[in-house]
Enzyme design. Structure first.
Site, PDB file in Angstrom:
ATOM      1  N   ASP A  59       1.686  -2.879   2.088  1.00  0.00           N
ATOM      2  CA  ASP A  59       2.045  -2.132   3.313  1.00  0.00           C
ATOM      3  C   ASP A  59       0.921  -1.126   3.823  1.00  0.00           C
ATOM      4  O   ASP A  59       0.539  -0.409   3.441  1.00  0.00           O
ATOM      5  CB  ASP A  59       3.090  -1.186   2.722  1.00  0.00           C
ATOM      6  CG  ASP A  59       3.824  -0.576   3.725  1.00  0.00           C
ATOM      7  OD1 ASP A  59       3.229  -0.098   4.658  1.00  0.00           O
ATOM      8  OD2 ASP A  59       5.216  -0.104   3.592  1.00  0.00           O
ATOM      9  N   THR A  92       2.274  -0.813  11.637  1.00  0.00           N
ATOM     10  CA  THR A  92       1.263  -0.007  11.110  1.00  0.00           C
ATOM     11  C   THR A  92      -0.168  -0.962  11.077  1.00  0.00           C
ATOM     12  O   THR A  92      -1.081  -0.720  11.739  1.00  0.00           O
ATOM     13  CB  THR A  92       1.337   0.529   9.705  1.00  0.00           C
ATOM     14  OG1 THR A  92       2.688   1.159   9.605  1.00  0.00           O
ATOM     15  CG2 THR A  92       0.228   1.637   9.407  1.00  0.00           C
ATOM     16  N   THR A  93      -0.149  -2.100  10.495  1.00  0.00           N
ATOM     17  CA  THR A  93      -1.095  -3.250  10.366  1.00  0.00           C
ATOM     18  C   THR A  93      -1.561  -3.908  11.590  1.00  0.00           C
ATOM     19  O   THR A  93      -2.591  -3.901  12.120  1.00  0.00           O
ATOM     20  CB  THR A  93      -0.799  -4.059   9.364  1.00  0.00           C
ATOM     21  OG1 THR A  93      -0.185  -3.651   7.832  1.00  0.00           O
ATOM     22  CG2 THR A  93      -1.862  -5.044   9.139  1.00  0.00           C
ATOM     23  N   ASP A 393      11.125   0.484   4.776  1.00  0.00           N
ATOM     24  CA  ASP A 393      10.917  -0.486   6.049  1.00  0.00           C
ATOM     25  C   ASP A 393      12.166  -1.117   6.439  1.00  0.00           C
ATOM     26  O   ASP A 393      12.488  -1.317   7.676  1.00  0.00           O
ATOM     27  CB  ASP A 393       9.823  -1.101   5.778  1.00  0.00           C
ATOM     28  CG  ASP A 393       8.452  -0.356   5.564  1.00  0.00           C
ATOM     29  OD1 ASP A 393       8.463   1.003   5.992  1.00  0.00           O
ATOM     30  OD2 ASP A 393       7.384  -0.810   5.303  1.00  0.00           O
TER      31      ASP A 393
END
Length: 531
Positions: A59, A92-93, A393
C-alpha cells in the site's frame, strides 16, 4: 555568488540546473521505490523499524507514512500523495509515479534549452484537456450491489492476493449497504473493524451486529442466549465513594450493618429495576436478557443479575455504546428512572467466544442493523495489518462510487487521451513548444507500462497489442494481467472511482509544475547559524 551567501556565509545553495537536477532526481528516486508495488501483480515491501518491528505492505499510503524520507522534495511529494489518500482513499502510488514521469519527460525538454515556464503552461493546457476527456468517458450508473462489488474488487485486488480479495469484496460491499441511509452521507465509522488472531485470513467475515472485545465478568452467567433483549446503559451499578469527605459514626455492630445496607440500597434498587423489567418482558419464556453497561457493575450486582439469568457486561467502550443502539435498536440510557420495554433493543443471538486468554462477545442476527462489524482473522500480526489497510481502501472505494454516482473504466484512458491530445497539439492556435509539451503530458502512460512490467510481460509487445486492438475496435482497451492479452475493461467489470482520477490529475500537475519552477534551493535557516 548567490545573494543569500552575502547575508549568511554558511548557507547552502543549489541554483538553476543544479536545483532542478536535485528535485527531479528526488522525484524519480521515490518513483523507483514505489513503481514495483503498482497493481494486482505488484511486489511487497518489508519495512523494519528501529525497534525491529516488521511490516509487510504494498500500500503506497502505508509506505509513505512509515518510511523516513529526509530529502525535502521527496518529502513534499510524499505529503501530497498521502493527502490524496486522505481525500479520496486511493491513488497514492499513481500520484508518485505520474509526478516522477512528468518531471522525467520535462527534463528531456529542459536539457534542450526550453524554459520550465513554457513546459508548465503546456502541462496546464494538457491537464484541462485530460479533465474534459475524463468527463466524456465517465459512466453514470445505478450503484446496485453488482456494480459496487466490481468497484470494490478492482480496489482490493491491488492490495491483497486474489483469493482473499474475493472474500473481502462482498463483506465490504454488504457492510456499506447495511449502514447506508437514504439521502444521508455514509458514516464509515459505523463499520467496526475487529481483529482476531485466529485461523486463516480467508475466514474474515461480516458480522451483522457487533463484536465486543470482552466477555461477562461472572462465572455463572450464560455463555449463549438466543432471541435476546439488549439493555444499553451508562449507569453505575457499583458502590461509589461520596464526592466530599464524610464519615459515619456507629456504636454497635447492628448500627454498622444498617449503614452498610443503606449505602448499598440505592445500587440494589437499580439492579432490582432491571430484574423487574426482565421478568416483565421475558416472563416464563426462554428469551434472553443482556445488559451492556458503560460504567462498572460490582460483584454483588453481578451475582444478583446472574441468579435471574441476565448476562451483564461492564466497562463497554463508548464507541461500542453508540454502535449498539444502531445495530440492535433501543435507547442508550443514562438513568434508570425512565426504564421501560421501549428502551430495549433486540438481537437473535448473543454468545461469548474465548480465544486463549481473550474473550469476545458476539451480538448477531440483528434486525436491519445500522452498524456492522468486519471481523478480520489471520494467523499473525502482519496479515491482520495488511487486511485492515486493504479493507479501509475498499470501504472508501465503495463510498466514493455511491457519492459520485459515476465510475470510470480503468483501462484505456491513457491510449484514448493520447490520441485526443495529439490531435489537440496540431491546432494552429497552439505554439510549437506548447503542442509538444502537451504531447509529452500524454506520453505519461506510466500506469499501463508499469502494470505490464510488474506482471512479467514484454513491455513493447504488450503495448503494441493493446494499441492495435484499440485502433481496430475503437473501445477503451486494457491489458489482462493474467494473460498479457488486450481486454475491454468495462466488459470484465473493472471500474474505478471518478473522484480519484480527477483529484490525481489536479494534484500531480500542480506539484510537478511547482517543482519545475523552483530555480534555487537554500538551506539557510536559523539552525545553520548556530555555532
Amino acid at each position: 555568488m548567490a545573494a543569500v551567501k552575502t547575508l549568511n556565509p554558511k548557507a547552502e545553495v543549489a541554483r538553476a540546473q543544479a536545483a532542478l537536477a536535485v528535485n527531479i532526481s528526488a522525484a524519480r528516486g521515490l518513483q523507483d521505490v514505489l513503481r514495483t508495488n503498482l497493481g494486482p501483480k505488484g511486489t511487497m515491501k518489508m519495512l523494519v523499524s528501529g525497534a525491529g518491528d516488521i511490516k509487510l505492505t504494498k500500500d503506497g499510503n502505508v509506505l509513505l507514512h512509515e518510511m523516513q524520507i529526509q530529502h525535502p522534495t521527496a518529502s513534499l511529494i510524499a505529503k501530497v500523495a498521502t493527502a490524496q489518500d486522505d481525500i479520496t482513499g486511493d491513488g497514492t502510488t499513481s500520484n508518485v509515479l505520474i509526478i516522477g514521469e512528468l518531471l522525467k519527460q520535462a527534463d528531456l525538454y529542459i536539457s534542450e534549452g526550453l524554459h520550465p515556464r513554457i513546459i508548465t503552461e503546456g502541462f496546464e493546457a494538457a491537464k484541462e484537456k485530460a479533465l474534459q476527456f475524463l468527463e466524456q468517458i465517465k459512466v453514470s450508473k445505478e450503484m446496485d450491489r453488482q456494480t459496487l462489488i466490481d468497484v470494490a474488487r478492482t480496489s482490493l485486488h491491488t492490495k491483497v492476493h486474489a483469493e482473499l480479495a474475493d472474500v473481502l469484496t462482498e463483506a465490504v460491499v454488504d457492510s456499506i449497504l447495511a449502514i447506508k441511509k437514504q439521502d444521508e452521507p455514509i458514516d464509515l465509522f459505523m463499520v467496526e473493524i475487529m481483529e482476531m488472531k485466529h485461523k486463516s485470513e480467508t475466514d474474515t467475515s461480516l458480522i451483522r451486529g457487533l463484536v465486543l472485545d470482552h466477555g461477562a465478568r461472572h462465572p455463572d452467567m450464560k455463555k449463549r442466549v438466543e432471541d435476546a433483549y439488549i439493555l444499553t446503559c451508562n449507569v453505575s451499578l457499583e458502590y461509589e465513594k461520596t464526592e466530599v469527605n464524610s464519615g459515619f459514626f456507629y456504636k454497635s455492630a447492628e448500627e454498622r450493618e444498617k449503614l452498610v445496607k443503606a449505602e448499598r440500597k440505592f445500587i440494589e434498587d437499580r439492579v432490582n429495576k432491571i430484574i423487574e423489567l426482565k421478568k416483565k418482558v421475558c416472563g416464563d419464556s426462554n428469551k434472553g436478557f443482556v445488559v451492556i453497561n458503560q460504567k462498572g457493575i460490582d460483584p454483588f450486582s453481578l451475582d444478583a443479575l446472574a441468579k435471574e439469568g441476565i448476562v451483564a457486561l461492564r466497562r463497554a467502550k463508548r464507541r461500542n455504546m453508540e454502535r449498539l443502539t444502531l445495530a440492535c435498536g433501543g435507547v442508550a440510557l443514562n438513568s434508570l428512572d425512565d426504564l421501560n420495554a421501549d428502551c430495549l433493543g433486540r438481537a437473535g443471538l448473543v454468545y461469548e467466544y474465548t480465544l486463549g486468554e481473550e474473550k469476545f462477545t458476539f451480538i448477531e442476527k440483528c434486525n436491519n442493523p445500522r452498524s456492522v462489524t468486519l471481523l478480520i482473522k489471520g494467523p499473525n500480526k502482519h496479515t491482520l495489518t495488511q487486511i485492515k489497510d486493504a479493507i479501509r481502501d475498499g470501504l472508501r472505494a465503495v463510498k466514493n462510487a455511491i457519492d459520485d454516482g459515476e465510475i470510470l473504466t480503468l483501462a484505456g484512458p491513457s491510449l484514448e487521451s493520447k490520441r485526443l491530445l495529439m490531435r489537440y497539439s496540431l491546432f494552429p492556435r497552439c505554439e510549437y513548444f506548447n503542442s509538444h509539451i502537451i504531447f509529452c503530458f500524454c506520453e505519461v502512460n506510466i500506469n499501463s507500462t508499469v502494470l505490464a512490467q510488474n506482471s512479467g510481460f514484454d513491455l513493447q509487445e504488450t503495448l503494441v497489442k493493446v494499441q492495435a486492438e484499440h485502433a481496430e475496435s475503437g473501445q477503451l482497451v486494457g491489458v489482462d494481467l493474467n494473460t498479457g492479452e488486450p481486454m475491454v475493461a468495462a466488459e470484465a467489470g473493472i471500474w474505478d472511482n471518478y473522484c480519484v482520477k480527477k483529484q490525481l490529475l489536479h494534484s500531480c500537475t500542480v506539484i510537478a509544475t511547482n517543482i519545475l519552477l523552483v530555480d534555487e534551493i537554500m538551506r539557510a535557516g536559523m539552525s545553520s547559524l548556530k555555532g
